[in-house]
Design a protein around this motif. Structure first.
Motif, PDB file in Angstrom:
ATOM      1  N   GLY A  24       0.829  -1.201   0.000  1.00 54.15           N
ATOM      2  CA  GLY A  24       0.000   0.000   0.000  1.00 54.15           C
ATOM      3  C   GLY A  24       0.864   1.253   0.000  1.00 54.15           C
ATOM      4  N   THR A  25       0.287   2.396   0.349  1.00 56.51           N
ATOM      5  CA  THR A  25       1.020   3.671   0.359  1.00 56.51           C
ATOM      6  C   THR A  25       1.242   4.192   1.772  1.00 56.51           C
ATOM      7  N   ALA A  26       0.803   3.469   2.796  1.00 55.44           N
ATOM      8  CA  ALA A  26       0.953   3.924   4.177  1.00 55.44           C
ATOM      9  C   ALA A  26       2.327   3.536   4.719  1.00 55.44           C
ATOM     10  N   ILE A  27       2.851   4.386   5.617  1.00 50.71           N
ATOM     11  CA  ILE A  27       4.099   4.094   6.306  1.00 50.71           C
ATOM     12  C   ILE A  27       3.871   4.251   7.800  1.00 50.71           C
ATOM     13  N   GLY A  61       2.028  17.148  -2.078  1.00 55.45           N
ATOM     14  CA  GLY A  61       0.932  16.322  -1.608  1.00 55.45           C
ATOM     15  C   GLY A  61       0.092  16.993  -0.555  1.00 55.45           C
ATOM     16  N   ILE A  62      -0.665  16.175   0.135  1.00 51.35           N
ATOM     17  CA  ILE A  62      -1.608  16.700   1.116  1.00 51.35           C
ATOM     18  C   ILE A  62      -0.956  16.880   2.475  1.00 51.35           C
ATOM     19  N   MET A  63      -1.609  17.619   3.342  1.00 48.50           N
ATOM     20  CA  MET A  63      -1.182  17.772   4.734  1.00 48.50           C
ATOM     21  C   MET A  63      -1.953  16.766   5.577  1.00 48.50           C
ATOM     22  N   LEU A  64      -1.230  16.037   6.449  1.00 45.17           N
ATOM     23  CA  LEU A  64      -1.868  15.053   7.313  1.00 45.17           C
ATOM     24  C   LEU A  64      -1.916  15.575   8.742  1.00 45.17           C
ATOM     25  N   PHE A  82       0.302   9.472   2.436  1.00 44.41           N
ATOM     26  CA  PHE A  82       0.222  10.634   1.560  1.00 44.41           C
ATOM     27  C   PHE A  82      -0.390  10.294   0.198  1.00 44.41           C
ATOM     28  N   GLY A  83      -0.822   9.022  -0.001  1.00 45.82           N
ATOM     29  CA  GLY A  83      -1.456   8.637  -1.251  1.00 45.82           C
ATOM     30  C   GLY A  83      -0.436   8.204  -2.299  1.00 45.82           C
TER      31      GLY A  83
END
Length: 756
Positions: A24-27, A61-64, A82-83
């Motif tokens: 996936g894209t998660a860390i 990218g986006i802000m988390l 972050f996708g």
């Protein structure tokens, strides 16, 4: 907790990296949080932003935002996603900001940014392109990777294979193998009859298709009617897409509205001109409409909003521009808003607001500030929580936090003057460093530098000088308090002046009144052209005209007209006569009253000093009259009151006895001790007089009236004595004369008898 003192040690690793297919894209992000050298604990909110540079650069990218992350003995773990498409091999740095959970305060960014190490870049395997050796590939390839033309034969013999698409590239199919799907009418022979074959091209053109022209499947609940629908289920019946693709509404075949999906964040909604846009990689944004060729509206951060207008740009997260033209919310101005207007700007000032107007500007480092509207108003750098209500050309300069200009024209608050206020008017100014100073309004009023807590309520061209803490001018025109005159006040009037270093001094009102240098605690209540001189501390002029307290004449008082208290401790009151009336020594009391003066005490008692004009019937011309009836004539005669009607208990006197006592009364010459031997007097002392006659108030005082009475009684006694003596003498003389007469007669007879 001050998070500027937090340090962070962190590492990251991939989640689910057992195979490329399952990646996936998660860390997972692990870190250590400390404060002041001690490990932190409790729940914290963490904000993560990727940048393409260690310092500065642009957001990627986006802000988390991960809320309520548990921290135990400094250690925490959280998940970042972050996708897709973010980790493409480009060097990236992660900015972390932190705040205690539930705290109503902005995030505190930590420095420096953390470089993204190799573990997150394993995600780039999902983005590989180009020719790869087949023995490097495992798992299932997505169908999007099988596009293109193959030169060799490919056999799809597995029973589980299926095909989707429109079949445009398939040839020589056996129709007997077709089990499902729809065959276009053009592919069918003319001999094939269609169900309900009654739809004509003209019906499509004019919209007269009816339910009888359609089969049961077409007329089911899945058919979306232009005239309205019943019994819809939002989970099944909707307008839009079911894949990760934008959805558009067009007008005249030109995009009018676009819904753009984003990963892990709400979709972007873009209306208006087709050039309106949300920058790539940002989501949850809205552009309501507006825009024009060459002047599109743009959003360049997550959750930004542009309501309409044209050429408006939002570059900060959660910020809003309602409409207007050419307005800008710059990066860092999180949650700020511009309601409308023309060319208004908020630059790196969080949660600030511009209501409208033209060319208004909230600058860097001035969060929570407001400009309600107007023209070319400005809140400058590092002046947070400041407000300009409107007007034109008003400015709050750098480092003047929590200051306010309510409106007006060309009003200014200089740098380093926090918590100051200008209520309105025009061309009013508060100088640098004047903390909590106030100008209520008016025109051309000025509070100098470092004049903390100074106040000018209004009026025109009034001024408080530098370092005049707590100075006050209530209004009027051209009034001034000089530099260093702490706690001094001018209530109003015209051209009144308190000079420098004249602390705690007051001018009430009037015109052209002046308190000179270092005349601390001096007061002029009003009037015209009154002056308290240099160093004349604690002096007072209550009003009048052309009165003066001289240089150094502390504790002096001057009132009336042209009164001159030129010496310390002097008191001068002058009437309306147009001439100077002044003191000649310290601690004098002088009054000029050409119409007379009166002192009243204990109700019915009084003393009057007056000059009776010729012809008056009240008294002869007098200098002093009293309630006792005694008076001092203009010629210098003291006249006692002696009316019979004012007296009682009359008793006769023995004038011979009074004379006898008076003859025994010592009468000497002497001088008063207070006057010295130069001035000699003659008379008895009160003790001898009182002992001899027992009259008067006591044996310490001697009234002239009593002395006169004794003298008159003694004269009467002397007269009686003289009369008695004269009567006795007369009787003696008469007897002698009788004897003489008898002798003369006797002698005459003898002569007649012959005696010769």
């Amino acid at each position: 907790m001050n998070f500027k003192h937090l340090s962070i040690l962190a590492c990251a690793c991939l989640l689910g990296t057992s195979s490329l297919r399952g990646q996936g894209t998660a860390i997972s992000y692990n870190g250590h949080l400390s404060s002041g050298g001690a490990p932190a604990s409790g729940f914290h909110d963490l904000r993560f932003i990727l940048f393409n540079a260690e310092v500065g650069g642009s957001q990627v990218g986006i802000m988390l935002t991960n809320s309520t992350v548990g921290v135990s003995n400094g250690v925490f773990t959280t998940t970042l996603d972050f996708g897709p498409g973010i980790f493409d091999g480009t060097a990236l740095w992660l900015e972390l900001a932190v705040r205690p959970s539930g705290a109503a305060q902005p995030f505190d960014p930590l420095a420096p940014r953390q470089p993204m190490l190799p573990a997150p870049y394993a995600i780039t395997a999902g983005n590989l392109t180009g020719t790869l050796s087949a023995d490097q590939l495992t798992g299932t390839l997505p169908s999007s990777r099988l596009a293109g033309t193959y030169g060799n034969a490919v056999t799809f013999e597995h029973a589980g294979n299926s095909f989707t698409g429109d079949g445009a590239g398939l040839f020589a199919l056996n129709a007997g193998n077709l089990e499902t799907g729809t065959v276009p009418e053009a592919r069918l022979p003319a001999s094939v009859s269609l169900l309900g074959q009654t739809i004509e091209g003209s019906e499509i053109a004019d919209g007269t298709i009816t339910a009888a022209d359609l089969d049961a499947i077409t007329t089911s609940a899945a058919f979306w009617r232009a005239t309205g629908n019943r019994g819809t289920d939002p989970s099944l019946n909707f307008l839009g897409s079911i894949d990760f693709r934008p959805f558009e509404l067009r007008v005249n075949n030109t995009r009018a509205f676009r819904v753009q999906p984003m990963v892990n964040i709400g979709p972007n909604l873009v209306g208006g001109h087709h050039d309106n846009a949300v920058a790539p990689g940002f989501g949850g944004a809205t552009i309501g409409g507006g825009g024009a060729p060459g002047f599109p509206n743009e959003v360049k951060q997550n959750f930004g909003t542009v309501g309409g207008g044209q050429d408006n740009i939002v570059s900060a997260q959660g910020a809003t521009i309602g409409g207007g033209e050419g307005n800008r919310v710059a990066a860092g101005s999180i949650e700020s808003a511009i309601a409308g207007g023309f060319q208004n700007q908020i630059a790196n000032a969080q949660a600030s607001f511009v209501g409208g107007g033209w060319s208004n500007d909230v600058r860097d480092g001035s969060p929570f500030s407001t400009i309600a509207g107007g023209f070319q108003n400005s809140v400058s750098n590092s002046s947070p929580s400041s407000v300009i209500g409107g007007g034109a050309g008003n400015e709050i300069a750098d480092n003047s936090e929590q200051s306010t200009i309510s409106g007006g024209w060309l009003n200014g608050i200089a740098g380093g003057a926090p918590r100051t206020t200008i209520g309105g008017g025009d061309n009013n100014h508060i100088g640098a460093g004047s903390v909590a100073a106030f100008i209520g309004g008016g025109s051309l009023n000025d509070i100098g530098s470092d004049a903390d807590w100074g106040v000018i309520a209004g009026g025109r061209n009034n001024g408080i000088g530098a370092d005049s803490f707590y100075g006050f001018i209530g209004g009027g025109t051209q009034n001034s308090i000089g530099a260093g005159s702490l706690y001094s006040s001018i209530v109003g009037g015209n051209q009144n002046r308190i000079a420098g270093i004249a602390e705690w001094s007051v001018i009430g009102a009037g015109r052209d009144n002046q308190i000179a240098v270092a005349a601390d605690y001096a007061s002029i209540a009003g009037g015209w052209n009154n002056v308290v001189g240099t160093n004349a501390q604690f002096s007072v002029i209550p009003g009048g005209r052309d009165n003066g307290v001289g240089t150094g004449a502390s504790y002096a008082f001057a009132a009336g007209r042209r009164a001159r208290a030129n010496h310390q401790g002097s008191f001068v009151w002058a009437d309306s006569t147009d001439a100077d009336f002044e003191t000649s020594a310290a601690d004098q009391f002088r009054i000029r009253a050409n119409g007379g003066a009166a002192f009243s005490f204990n109700g019915d008692h009084w003393i009057r000093f007056l000059h009776i004009p010729d012809g008056s019937l009240l008294f002869p011309a007098s200098v002093i009259t009293t309630s006792t009836g005694a008076l001092l004539s203009e010629g210098g005669t003291w006249t006692d009151f002696s009316d019979r009607n004012g007296k009682e208990n009359f008793a006769p006197t023995d004038s011979r006895e009074v004379l006898s006592k008076l003859l025994g009364l010592p009468v000497t010459t002497w001088n008063y001790k207070a006057e010295g031997p130069r001035y000699r007097h003659m008379g008895p002392v009160a003790q001898d007089f009182y002992a001899a006659f027992g009259i008067g108030i006591d044996d310490k005082h001697l009234a002239a009236l009593d002395a006169n009475g004794v003298a008159l009684a003694a004269i009467q006694g002397l007269n009686r004595k003289l009369e008695e003596q004269l009567a006795a003498r007369d009787r003696t003389i008469d007897a002698l004369l009788q004897r003489i007469d008898n002798l003369e007669r006797s002698n005459a007879r003898e002569v007649d008898g012959g005696v010769r």
